[in-house]
Design an enzyme around this catalytic site. Structure first.
Site, PDB file in Angstrom:
ATOM      1  N   GLY A  38       0.796  -1.223   0.000  1.00 57.89           N
ATOM      2  CA  GLY A  38       0.000   0.000   0.000  1.00 57.89           C
ATOM      3  C   GLY A  38       0.825   1.268   0.000  1.00 57.89           C
ATOM      4  N   CYS A 247     -27.780  -9.905 -16.177  1.00 54.44           N
ATOM      5  CA  CYS A 247     -27.165  -9.690 -17.479  1.00 54.44           C
ATOM      6  C   CYS A 247     -28.078 -10.243 -18.560  1.00 54.44           C
ATOM      7  CB  CYS A 247     -25.808 -10.385 -17.537  1.00 54.44           C
ATOM      8  SG  CYS A 247     -25.093 -10.393 -19.187  1.00 54.44           S
ATOM      9  N   CYS A 250     -25.932 -13.336 -20.589  1.00 50.80           N
ATOM     10  CA  CYS A 250     -25.621 -14.608 -19.949  1.00 50.80           C
ATOM     11  C   CYS A 250     -26.502 -14.876 -18.734  1.00 50.80           C
ATOM     12  CB  CYS A 250     -24.147 -14.668 -19.558  1.00 50.80           C
ATOM     13  SG  CYS A 250     -23.740 -13.634 -18.148  1.00 50.80           S
ATOM     14  N   CYS A 272     -22.983  -7.809 -18.672  1.00 46.80           N
ATOM     15  CA  CYS A 272     -21.769  -7.887 -17.867  1.00 46.80           C
ATOM     16  C   CYS A 272     -20.716  -6.951 -18.442  1.00 46.80           C
ATOM     17  CB  CYS A 272     -21.174  -9.296 -17.923  1.00 46.80           C
ATOM     18  SG  CYS A 272     -22.185 -10.543 -17.165  1.00 46.80           S
ATOM     19  N   CYS A 278     -18.621 -13.131 -19.465  1.00 50.74           N
ATOM     20  CA  CYS A 278     -19.948 -13.245 -20.068  1.00 50.74           C
ATOM     21  C   CYS A 278     -19.926 -14.268 -21.213  1.00 50.74           C
ATOM     22  CB  CYS A 278     -20.371 -11.880 -20.585  1.00 50.74           C
ATOM     23  SG  CYS A 278     -22.125 -11.724 -20.929  1.00 50.74           S
TER      24      CYS A 278
END
Lengths: 294, 261
Positions: A38, A247, A250, A272, A278
Site C-alpha cells: 500500500g 445480465c 448470460c 456484464c 460473459c
C-alpha cells in the site's frame, strides 16, 4: 545484463520496449512496493509512446514484469475489445511477441483499467492496474510533503469526512469508484478507479496486484493474501453496488453490469462489463452470444 | 476565577525567535494556568503572532522551551516530543482559532463535516454520534440547525467564525489559541461573538491565549494581559490593572490611543 533481444522482439527495439536498465529500476520499485503493501514508491517514470493518462504507468509495470513465456490479457472497463485494451495488447504483441489472450484463466499477466475480472484470480497471476491519481489524501491536502507525513504518522481519520459528506447529502455512501481502502492494516490506498463492487475482490486475493501511475510517478502493490479493508462507518457499513436486472446475455446476477442504450426510444439493456466472463458463461450454456441477446 | 491547580497548563521559559538577524520575539517567559485567559496585545509587528505560533507548536523557537501539562506524563517540552504525539496533541487537547475562518475551515466541506472532522480524526467511526455532536455544537454557537449541511462559503463572516470555534471545541480541548478571532467582523457581530466566547470559556473552563490588537476585546475576555513591543514583553498584569493604570510609557500610549466614541 543480457538484453532479451532475439527473433522474438521487433527490430531496433528492446524486448517490451523499455531498455533493461529502466526495467531494472522499475522492478526495484516494485519489490519495495511489495515489501511495504500500500505504500507509494516513487519511480522514474519514462516517456512512453502514448500520452499520460492512457495507461503509461500500467504499461511500464507490465513491460518490467513481462517475460517471453508470459500470456498477456489487457482489459479496459472489463472488456477486451475496447480501444485502450486493443492498443495496449497490440503494443505488447508487437514489442514482445508474447502470447495474448482474452481468457482470464489463461493469462499470467493482466493489465487492467477500471475493473478486476469476475473470474477469480489464482496464485501466480499478476494483475496490473493503471492509476491516474495514486494519492488518496490529495482531495484533503494539496501539499505532497504533508500527505507523506500523514501517511508516515498514519493520520487517516479525516478521510472519513468524505464519507460523512456523502451520507449527509445523499443518505448513503455514494462514492462508487476509487473507494479508499486500508491495506494490511496500515497504509491508506486508492485502488484506482475500479468500482467499489470490486473492492472485496482485492481482499486476500491470491494474485499479486501491482499499481502503476505514470504521470504521478508512483508504484504501489498489494501482495497475495493481503488484507484490504474498505473504509466505512459503524452504522453505515461498506456495501457494494447491486442491480435489479440480470445480465441480458448470460443471465448472471452477481456481476458488475454496464447499462447500454440501445435506441433513442429509451431502450436499454444491462450486460456484464467483463466480456470474457460473459462469453464463457454463454458458451457453457451452449448459446452463442448473438442469439442470447435476442 | 476558579481555584488554581498545582501546575500551569503551559509554561514558556526565555523563548526567543529570530528571523535571521531580526528578532521576532525576545526572551519571553510566561505561565498559563488552567481556566485562565491570557491576552497578548501590541501593535502590528510587535511579535504577537510569532509568539503565538511558537507556543502553539507551529513554529520552532530559536531558544527557550515551551512545556505543556499533558494528561498522562506531566510537563513535557513540546519541541522534544515526537512529531506524532505533538500533532496528536494539536488535534485533541488544543484548538487554534484563526483570524480568517478560511484558514481554519474546510471550505468545500459542509458545516457538519467541518465540526465532525476532529472527531473522525481521533477515531470516531459512528456517523449518528458524529452527526449528533455536530448538531449540539452548532446549537451552542447559535446556528440554525437547518444549515448543518450547507457549505461554509454560504455563511456570513460572523457565522464562519462561530463555525470555526465550534470545530475547535467539539472534542473538548483544554487549551485554545486564538489569533485575532474578531478581526474583520463588524462591531455588532463582534460583540455577539465576544459574548459567545466569554460564555463558552467560562462554561468549559478553557485556558485561552488570545492575541489581539483590540484593547476592548482584551478587556472583555482576558484575565491577564501581556503588552508586547518590538518583540519584547514590556508590561504584564491583571487586565484591569494594566488598562486602568498602565505603567510602561508604551502601554500608556496604547491605552490613550483608543478612540472614545
Amino acid at each position: 545484463m543480457t538484453p532479451l533481444r532475439s527473433s522474438r522482439s521487433r527490430r531496433g527495439y528492446n524486448f517490451a520496449y523499455l531498455d533493461e536498465h529502466t526495467k531494472r529500476m522499475i522492478r526495484r520499485s516494485i519489490l519495495k512496493a511489495v515489501a511495504v503493501p500500500g505504500y507509494q514508491v516513487p519511480f522514474a517514470s519514462r516517456e512512453m509512446p502514448l500520452p499520460f493518462g492512457w495507461g503509461t504507468g500500467g504499461i511500464q509495470v507490465t513491460a518490467s514484469v513481462l517475460g517471453p513465456d508470459d500470456v498477456l490479457k489487457v482489459i479496459d472497463q472489463g472488456a477486451d475489445d475496447t480501444t485502450n485494451a486493443v492498443s495496449i495488447r497490440a503494443f505488447f504483441a508487437r514489442t514482445t511477441n508474447v502470447r495474448t489472450t482474452e481468457k482470464t484463466s489463461e493469462a499470467t499477466v493482466i493489465q487492467t483499467r477500471h475493473r478486476i475480472p469476475e473470474t477469480p484470480l489464482i496464485e501466480g497471476q499478476i494483475l496490473i492496474y493503471q492509476v491516474p491519481i495514486p494519492e488518496p489524501l490529495r482531495w484533503l491536502e494539496p501539499r505532497e510533503a504533508e500527505t507523506r507525513k500523514m501517511h508516515a504518522l498514519e493520520e487517516y481519520g479525516s478521510m472519513h469526512v468524505q464519507l460523512y459528506e456523502d451520507i449527509a447529502k445523499y443518505g448513503h455512501i455514494s462514492t462508487s469508484y476509487d473507494y479508499p481502502v486500508i491495506v494490511n492494516g496500515r497504509y491508506l490506498m486508492r485502488p484506482s478507479p475500479i468500482p467499489k463492487f470490486d473492492n472485496p475482490k482485492m481482499h486476500r486475493n491470491p494474485a499479486l496486484q501491482l499499481f502503476g501511475a505514470g504521470r504521478e510517478k508512483r508504484i504501489y502493490a498489494v501482495p497475495p493474501y493481503t488484507d484490504v479493508k474498505s473504509l466505512d462507518f459503524e452504522d453505515y457499513p461498506f456495501e457494494i453496488q447491486r442491480w435489479e436486472e440480470n445480465c441480458e446475455i448470460c443471465g448472471a446476477d452477481d456481476t458488475f453490469l454496464d447499462e447500454i442504450v440501445t435506441d433513442d426510444q429509451g431502450g436499454r439493456m444491462y450486460v456484464c462489463s467483463d466480456s470474457d466472463y460473459c462469453a464463457e458463461r454463454t458458451a457453457a450454456a451452449g448459446k452463442i452470444p448473438s442469439e442470447a441477446a435476442e | 476565577m476558579t481555584a488554581r491547580d498545582e501546575n500551569p497548563i503551559l509554561r514558556v521559559s526565555s523563548l526567543t525567535k529570530n528571523y535571521g538577524k531580526i528578532a521576532g520575539c525576545r526572551d519571553v517567559s510566561l505561565d498559563i494556568w488552567p481556566g485562565e485567559v491570557l491576552g497578548i496585545v501590541g501593535e502590528s509587528g510587535s511579535g504577537k503572532t510569532t509568539l503565538l505560533n511558537c507556543i502553539s507548536a507551529r513554529l520552532e523557537p530559536t531558544m527557550g522551551t515551551v512545556e505543556f501539562q499533558t494528561r498522562t506524563e506531566g510537563m513535557v517540552d513540546l519541541y522534544k516530543m515526537s512529531e506524532a504525539s505533538r500533532r496528536m496533541l494539536m488535534r485533541t487537547d488544543w484548538g487554534f482559532v484563526h483570524q480568517s475562518p478560511r484558514d481554519g475551515l474546510r471550505m468545500s466541506v459542509s458545516a457538519g463535516g467541518n465540526i465532525g472532522e476532529r472527531l473522525m480524526a481521533v477515531g470516531d467511526r459512528h456517523y449518528g454520534e458524529i452527526r449528533e455532536a455536530a448538531s449540539d455544537w452548532l446549537e451552542k454557537v447559535e446556528f440554525d440547525l437547518g444549515r448543518i449541511d450547507h457549505m461554509p462559503s454560504t455563511f456570513s463572516g460572523g457565522m464562519q467564525q462561530r463555525l470555526q470555534i465550534a470545530r475547535n471545541l467539539v472534542n473538548g480541548p483544554r487549551l485554545v489559541f486564538m489569533d485575532e478571532p474578531t478581526g474583520g467582523l463588524d462591531v455588532s457581530v463582534q460583540a455577539r461573538l465576544l459574548d459567545l466566547l466569554r460564555a463558552l470559556v467560562s462554561e468549559l473552563k478553557l485556558s485561552v491565549v488570545i492575541v489581539t490588537h483590540d484593547l476592548a476585546v482584551a478587556r472583555l475576555l482576558a484575565d491577564r494581559l501581556m503588552v508586547m513591543r518590538r518583540g519584547e514583553v514590556v508590561e504584564t498584569g491583571l487586565t484591569d490593572q494594566v488598562l486602568d493604570d498602565p505603567q510602561h510609557p508604551y502601554t500608556q500610549l496604547l491605552v490613550s490611543s483608543v478612540l472614545q466614541p
